[in-house]
Design an enzyme around this catalytic site. Sequence first.
Site, PDB file in Angstrom:
ATOM      1  N   GLU B 231       0.897  -1.151   0.000  1.00 30.31           N
ATOM      2  CA  GLU B 231       0.000   0.000   0.000  1.00 30.31           C
ATOM      3  C   GLU B 231       0.936   1.201   0.000  1.00 30.31           C
ATOM      4  O   GLU B 231       1.702   1.396   0.938  1.00 30.31           O
ATOM      5  CB  GLU B 231      -0.892  -0.067   1.247  1.00 30.31           C
ATOM      6  CG  GLU B 231      -2.044   0.894   1.204  1.00 30.31           C
ATOM      7  CD  GLU B 231      -1.683   2.226   1.844  1.00 30.31           C
ATOM      8  OE1 GLU B 231      -1.045   3.060   1.162  1.00 30.31           O
ATOM      9  OE2 GLU B 231      -2.037   2.418   3.011  1.00 30.31           O
ATOM     10  N   CYS B 268      -1.892   8.123   4.624  1.00 27.48           N
ATOM     11  CA  CYS B 268      -1.967   7.769   3.199  1.00 27.48           C
ATOM     12  C   CYS B 268      -3.321   8.167   2.633  1.00 27.48           C
ATOM     13  O   CYS B 268      -3.509   8.188   1.426  1.00 27.48           O
ATOM     14  CB  CYS B 268      -1.726   6.283   3.003  1.00 27.48           C
ATOM     15  SG  CYS B 268      -2.798   5.281   4.024  1.00 27.48           S
TER      16      CYS B 268
END
Lengths: 495, 495
Positions: B231, B268
């Site tokens: 990720e 994120c």
Amino acid sequence: MSFPDATPAEIEQTAQRAWEAFVVYRKTSWKQRAGLLSQIAEALRARETELIALAMSETHLPEARLKNEFARTLFQLQQYGHALETGIWGSFSIDTAVPDPVSPQADVRKTYVPLGPVAVFGASNFPFAFSTAGGDTASALAAGCTVIVKAHPAHPHTSEMVAALIQQAVRQCNLPDAIFQHIHGASPTVSEMLVKHPCIKAVGFTGSYAAGKALFDIARQRKEPIPVFAEMGSVNPVFLLPEKLSRDTATVADMLAGSITLSAGQFCTKPGLIFGIQSEALERFTTLLTEKLKHTQAQDMLHEGIAHAFREKVQLARHQQQIRELIPFSSSTHPLEAKPVLSITSASAFMANAVLHEEIFGPYALIIGCKNFEEMLEVAGQLEGQLTCTLMATEQDLQKHAALLDVLILKCGRMIFNGVPTGVRVCMAMHHGGPFPATTDSRFTSVGADAIKRFVRPICFQNFPDAFLPPELQNENPLLIGRIINQRLSSSKIV
Amino acid sequence: MSFPDATPAEIEQTAQRAWEAFVVYRKTSWKQRAGLLSQIAEALRARETELIALAMSETHLPEARLKNEFARTLFQLQQYGHALETGIWGSFSIDTAVPDPVSPQADVRKTYVPLGPVAVFGASNFPFAFSTAGGDTASALAAGCTVIVKAHPAHPHTSEMVAALIQQAVRQCNLPDAIFQHIHGASPTVSEMLVKHPCIKAVGFTGSYAAGKALFDIARQRKEPIPVFAEMGSVNPVFLLPEKLSRDTATVADMLAGSITLSAGQFCTKPGLIFGIQSEALERFTTLLTEKLKHTQAQDMLHEGIAHAFREKVQLARHQQQIRELIPFSSSTHPLEAKPVLSITSASAFMANAVLHEEIFGPYALIIGCKNFEEMLEVAGQLEGQLTCTLMATEQDLQKHAALLDVLILKCGRMIFNGVPTGVRVCMAMHHGGPFPATTDSRFTSVGADAIKRFVRPICFQNFPDAFLPPELQNENPLLIGRIINQRLSSSKIV
């Protein structure tokens, strides 16, 4: 008449059109897509006789075999459509909002979105079920992806005719033409250009390790890497356990002889390695299998290239150390013809020689005699990833040799008990896949409705108004499907 | 005190031990694994105060934030265990035999087998929830995989203490020590050796694009390629639609200001790009957001490297053409401190400049003014893959601008309506993932119990005697789970 390779300009245009059609097609309902699959099946069914005749002339496969494969192809289209319409193909989760004053939680609902245009590369040995209208095309269309098939150069006319029928079905459903496109390309550069194109978002492939791995490497080196689902074959080891072998020697030999020679051994699930423990029963089995295979008639292989590769690989195998030929290769005046070949070796020779681990596509098998169960376990531990592993065993055998099952589970996608690996049932529970190098992605199947999942990715919607959610996530449950609501399976609506 | 990098010999030994423990651990029951996860949560909970203090000293994150994250970490362990025990985490299919005399069909039953030892690389910004005992570890252990965590060099002491508590829980459960191992490695060669090791079968990673992509490339070049779930962050575009913007200008500005600066923008899921249509409302919004951010206090970033990278990237962005600074970068005497930075540009300048598309990790956002809705649609179409996309809209807006939703669905893993992307609910329906470059595998989530599926592959059993099947596939349905039996969802036994 032969078909020219697609030019770079044609590939460019085909990929662009596939993307434009995708933007429309992905928004069709599950029902519409199931309708298209059904329409394709109908269009093919109406021309069965001509299609079978054409495929016979191109592949040299016998009529009965092609008829079976044809029926299976129609069944796949219908079954994947059914799985789609009933929602059974996927997993749909809803977690409703928690209006906790301290830590409020959002409403989150998850479904799938199709990946985009899919490039499909069919198999030489399955002109119908793993080619133009085969499992990859059926599952990609079910997923909401558009499809570009590159015809297999071993059966381009069959592919061309199937493609025309699919396109006719697309038109009958009033869908954009470019949902399904068909190109030719005997040269690997056509495949390479297609897989590199930014509009292509996934690849389905059935064939050799060399070709599948090449596509996998191209796809991974793209600026935007894409998934490649390559099914690249397998040696499908069979393990003969002692009680079963001595009790049912002839039955086991008969079953395996049939499986080894089915369609001239041209199946990715052909049992290529047979492991037994040195014993009187294994000797009897060896004699019976040898006899049975010796009396199997020669069959035509798919094309001269495959027949040539079979000869070459068999010659290479026979020149390895400690190989004893039980049925040597017999040459024929007919360049396509192949007769069964059988050899035997020891587990220690097998473990010492990687050449013997390789798939030989055609009617060939190798018996491997193990000194004892410990050696059988050791050799099993050294095997590479496989589509299938087969145990010939009594329940007593299984109990006593549980360690073997433990090892094999880590090696394959399908474990078979007292059966043969050829004959892959098209059903929800099927897993046709396995650890690398059997496939490039062990987490997905290429047979059964779960194959649809290869061509979608999950997406979730947070706090969306109900009317703007896809139907599978709406409160009313208009599709009447099973969903996971707040961690429980339910077919109810949300009130 | 600092920790030395693992030596090649230590990495070799760690990987070998992980494989040996895997062979035992993969055979544990779902209940046992859920028990282990619960025991880990208990072991952590007992030392909460010390762990939070240690993490505060290493990450400079505020106490309240770390307490939240700590609670989330325990919740994840419990929730994945619960999903495992109830069977809701997977899809289990059974197609019973069809004893048709012409075309008999085998009994086929499908479950999962864990992939093997997993290498986990934690995140600098989540010392608990995405690190040593975080989502990757929890889901790999739930899947039946063993785990090797490489400690993040930004919080090695926290990692070391968490690892010791996990190991204590493993011992309390009477499981092999090597189910969970922990190594240090500030050098990339440690990561490289680990990912290249043949005993490692999957990788979990949360962090930068550069590091994630490097691991992905190493993994695919192995003789046996393995999946990498990286990720790698996202710019999380937000789209302000006209009616909503003019109606709720202040609310939208407030929500976004909070989300941009939460934990100094070190998520994120931080909204990095804000798209609006040039209008009086957008001007008002811009003024309000500027005011709000100006009055947000400076916060410490995680470490000097991250603070430095923030400065560098912000400087690079401000020197691009047609950028107007609304809140310029203000330097501080404290090397860790960062104040919010806000800029504005036009859609045409944005589309012409790839630099502006890049994530800037920290309290930074860029407003992009579009001439009209058509231009907004055009710029949306050019975005790369994202973890999230957010729509600030009334239902009227959604109706009128449906084309935007159509475009964004193809760009992200999560669509948010009138909310902010930060704050990822840990639930079954969550999808924390998205198309490349947000992640290396868009088909899997790293948050929610579906994360377990990353570390298993399907396997099916054909014609196996019931007693030798795993419990989830047995006729009696001893685990009382939902299964797909002959294409229908059912919680019944098979009689």
